[in-house]
Structure formats: C-alpha cells, structure tokens
Write a protein that holds these residues in place. Structure first.
Motif, short mmCIF file in Angstrom:
data_model
loop_
_atom_site.label_atom_id
_atom_site.label_comp_id
_atom_site.label_asym_id
_atom_site.label_seq_id
_atom_site.Cartn_x
_atom_site.Cartn_y
_atom_site.Cartn_z
N ILE A 59 0.83 -1.21 0.00
CA ILE A 59 0.00 0.00 0.00
C ILE A 59 0.86 1.26 0.00
O ILE A 59 0.50 2.28 -0.60
N THR A 60 2.02 1.22 0.66
CA THR A 60 2.88 2.40 0.78
C THR A 60 4.33 2.02 0.50
O THR A 60 5.19 2.09 1.38
N SER A 61 4.61 1.62 -0.73
CA SER A 61 5.94 1.11 -1.06
C SER A 61 6.89 2.16 -1.63
O SER A 61 8.11 1.96 -1.65
N GLN A 62 6.36 3.30 -2.09
CA GLN A 62 7.17 4.22 -2.87
C GLN A 62 8.35 4.80 -2.09
O GLN A 62 9.44 4.97 -2.62
N THR A 63 8.15 5.13 -0.81
CA THR A 63 9.24 5.76 -0.05
C THR A 63 10.41 4.81 0.13
O THR A 63 11.57 5.23 0.10
N THR A 64 10.13 3.53 0.33
CA THR A 64 11.22 2.56 0.49
C THR A 64 11.98 2.38 -0.82
O THR A 64 13.22 2.27 -0.83
N ILE A 65 11.26 2.38 -1.92
CA ILE A 65 11.92 2.30 -3.23
C ILE A 65 12.82 3.52 -3.44
O ILE A 65 13.96 3.40 -3.90
N GLU A 66 12.30 4.69 -3.08
CA GLU A 66 13.09 5.91 -3.26
C GLU A 66 14.33 5.91 -2.37
O GLU A 66 15.40 6.36 -2.77
N MET A 67 14.21 5.40 -1.14
CA MET A 67 15.36 5.31 -0.25
C MET A 67 16.44 4.42 -0.87
O MET A 67 17.63 4.77 -0.85
#
Length: 351
Positions: A59-67
């Motif tokens: 549901i909220t994967s984008q921030t981890t990908i960006e990190m």
C-alpha cells in the motif's frame, strides 16, 4: 651462594569477542510511517555489515523504493539494498522461508508476527518483532494538568492514531478526573480533520475504526467528543475521546489504530500500575507527576519497553525501541539494535 631461576614456561590464552554479520537480513515493514519503519531496521543491519532484502507494504511502497534509489545514487554497491514488492503472503513469507535469509525484522500486526515467528522457529533464525501497543498515559493529581491534557491528545492523534506507540489509554487520578477531562476536551476540539489531522490510510482501516464507535456505545463508554467519520471527502475520522471507560472494555484492550483515546479513572498508585499492566501489550508508557520519586517508582513497575516522565514520546535514533508481551521482542534504534544484526563469536588463541 647464588640461586639460579629457570625461565617459567607457561601457556597463555587470550579470548577475543567478535561480532560477525548475520548475512542476508529480511526486513518486512507496514503501511504506517513506511520510511521511518524501513530506515530503523535497514540502518543498523547495514552498520553490522549485512545486505538487505526489504518488502514494504504494497500500500505504501514508494518511499522505500526511493530510499534504495538514493542509496545507490550516493554510492552503495548494487545488491546491498534490495526491494521486493508484493503481498505479505506471497513475498513476505517467501523472504522468511528463504534459506539464505539469516535474520528477519518485522513490524506489523500480532497475528502476522506470530505466523512469522512459527516459520522462524522452524528455521531457528533470530527475529526482531515490533507488533503494536495499547499504551498507558498515567496522570497523577499533582501533575501539570494543562500540559498533560494537551500531550495526551497528541499521544493518540499523531498520524491520525496510526502509530504503534500511541498513548490510547489515558489513566487519570479520580481527584482531578473532571478537570482533566474538560482540558482534554478543549485540546481535542482544536484538532480539525483535514487541517491538523490526516486521513486513515486504507478503506479497510477506515471502516475498522468506525466499527469501534458502536463497540464503545455498546460497552457503555461516555462519548466526550467525536465518535464518527468527519464530514466531506476522504478517510477522515473525528478525533475521539471516550470517558468513564473500564479497562476490561474492548476499546481499552484492542488496538484501534485511529485517533481514539479512552479515559480511565484510578484512585491509588497501585491502581494505576495494575490497570496499566492489565494489557496484552507493553510498548510504551507515560507518567505525569511532579513527584519524581513516585514517577520513577511507577515507571519501574510498568511492563513496557519505553517509559516517559512528564513528556510524551521523545524517542530519537539513540534510544532503544521495542516492547514487552504482545508488543514483540528485540530492539530497534540505539547501539542495542546493531547487536540484533550480528552473531557474537568468541575466538580463543593460545600464545
């Protein structure tokens, strides 16, 4: 007469304690506070020399990908931080079962944590589990009532209550109960959904939070403020306070994960400790009292991993974080976290 001494021949051994890395670490994180949850597991694992396979919530994967992208951009070698997307059943379980993964850090629900624990037990690998809470915020009659009331509201409305360390049980000494409730009501009325209170993240959680309003009504809790979804578009819940709650009610025992606080009266110090510890969880606790001796005495007896005195939740990356009981085990943050991502080895050398 002279005496000659033969040289002494003895064997000397020295022991050296080393901390070899665990190897490949699986990191499984939830949908709330996704960047924080990922970083606090990945950082100590990297410091200990490991490589990461992380599965953020779908549901909220984008921030981890960006990190991970930024880590590569600043020079991390390929393959050090790996992000795998998918559901917990498909990807999370595969990570825990993979024979190359030698340590797992999981943040999420008790049910999923228990399922992961069974797999890890079969494989005999270490876990760090952070599974939520129903934390007690204890207010004695000599506390700074204005500050305690304001901070208590912050304790269950931060991130719309979608925080494992939310202070959702507010225990108030009976002699200041009514005064405290009025000040708490004023503080919660200043919180406006969509302005200084965010939405519930998922439709399912939005419905779950609302279901507890009927539960509270059925249990006989007194509604002080809120108790419904906010008007307008979006998954917004009114900040909600229930008073005259007994600790055996569902709203006092179950983690709601929304901006809902319950106020429970107590009479004595022993009452406060008993009520605070009458929970399946043990993540944090707060004590409000100008009598520091009493505050520290009570803090020592609360079954929780973090206790705050006359302040609400001021944790930093230097402070170890973790729980007792169903809140999990192991510690994140602080130097203690690094020890969870390495295996102590003793090497003894004969000289």
């Amino acid at each position: 007469m002279k005496t000659a001494f033969a040289p002494c021949r003895t064997a000397v051994s020295i022991s050296i304690a080393l901390n070899p890395k665990a190897g490949i670490v699986g990191v499984i994180t939830p949908w709330n506070l996704p960047l924080n949850q990922a970083a606090r597991a990945i950082a100590p694992a990297l410091v200990a020399g490991n490589v990461i396979v992380a599965k953020p919530s779908e549901i909220t994967s984008q921030t981890t990908i960006e990190m991970a992208r930024l880590a590569t951009e600043v020079g991390f070698p390929n393959g050090v931080i790996n992000i795998v997307l998918g559901t917990g059943k498909e990807v999370g379980e595969a990570i825990v079962r993979n024979p190359d993964v030698r340590k797992v850090a999981f943040t999420g629900s008790v049910g999923v944590g228990r399922a992961i624990g069974h797999i890890a037990a079969d494989r005999i690998i270490p876990l760090t589990l952070e599974l939520g809470g129903k934390s007690a915020n204890i207010v004695f009659d000599d506390a700074d009532i204005d500050t305690a009331a304001t901070e208590a509201v912050k304790g269950f409305t931060l991130n719309a209550g979608q925080v494992c360390s939310a202070g959702t049980r507010v225990l108030v000494q009976r002699s200041v109960y009514d005064v405290f409730l009025e000040k708490m009501k004023s503080a919660v009325q200043a919180i406006v959904p969509g302005e200084n209170l965010g939405p519930i993240i998922t439709p399912a959680q939005f419905q779950r939070v609302q279901s507890f309003f009927k539960v509270a009504e059925g249990d006989g809790a007194r509604l002080v403020h809120g108790g419904a979804a906010a008007e307008g578009d979006g998954f917004y819940i009114q900040p909600t306070v229930y008073a005259d709650v007994s600790n055996d009610m569902r709203i006092a025992q179950e983690e709601i994960f929304g901006p809902v606080g319950v106020v429970i009266p107590f009479d004595t110090e022993e009452d406060a400790i008993r009520i605070a510890n009458d929970s399946d969880y043990g993540l944090i606790g707060t004590v409000w009292s100008q009598n520091i001796s009493r505050a520290l005495r009570v803090a020592d007896r609360i079954d929780a991993g973090q206790i705050f005195v006359n302040v609400w939740n001021t944790m930093s990356v230097q402070t170890p974080f973790g729980g007792y009981k169903n809140s999990g085990y192991g510690r994140e943050k602080g130097i203690e976290a690094i020890h969870h991502y390495s295996h102590l080895k003793t090497v003894t050398v004969k000289i």
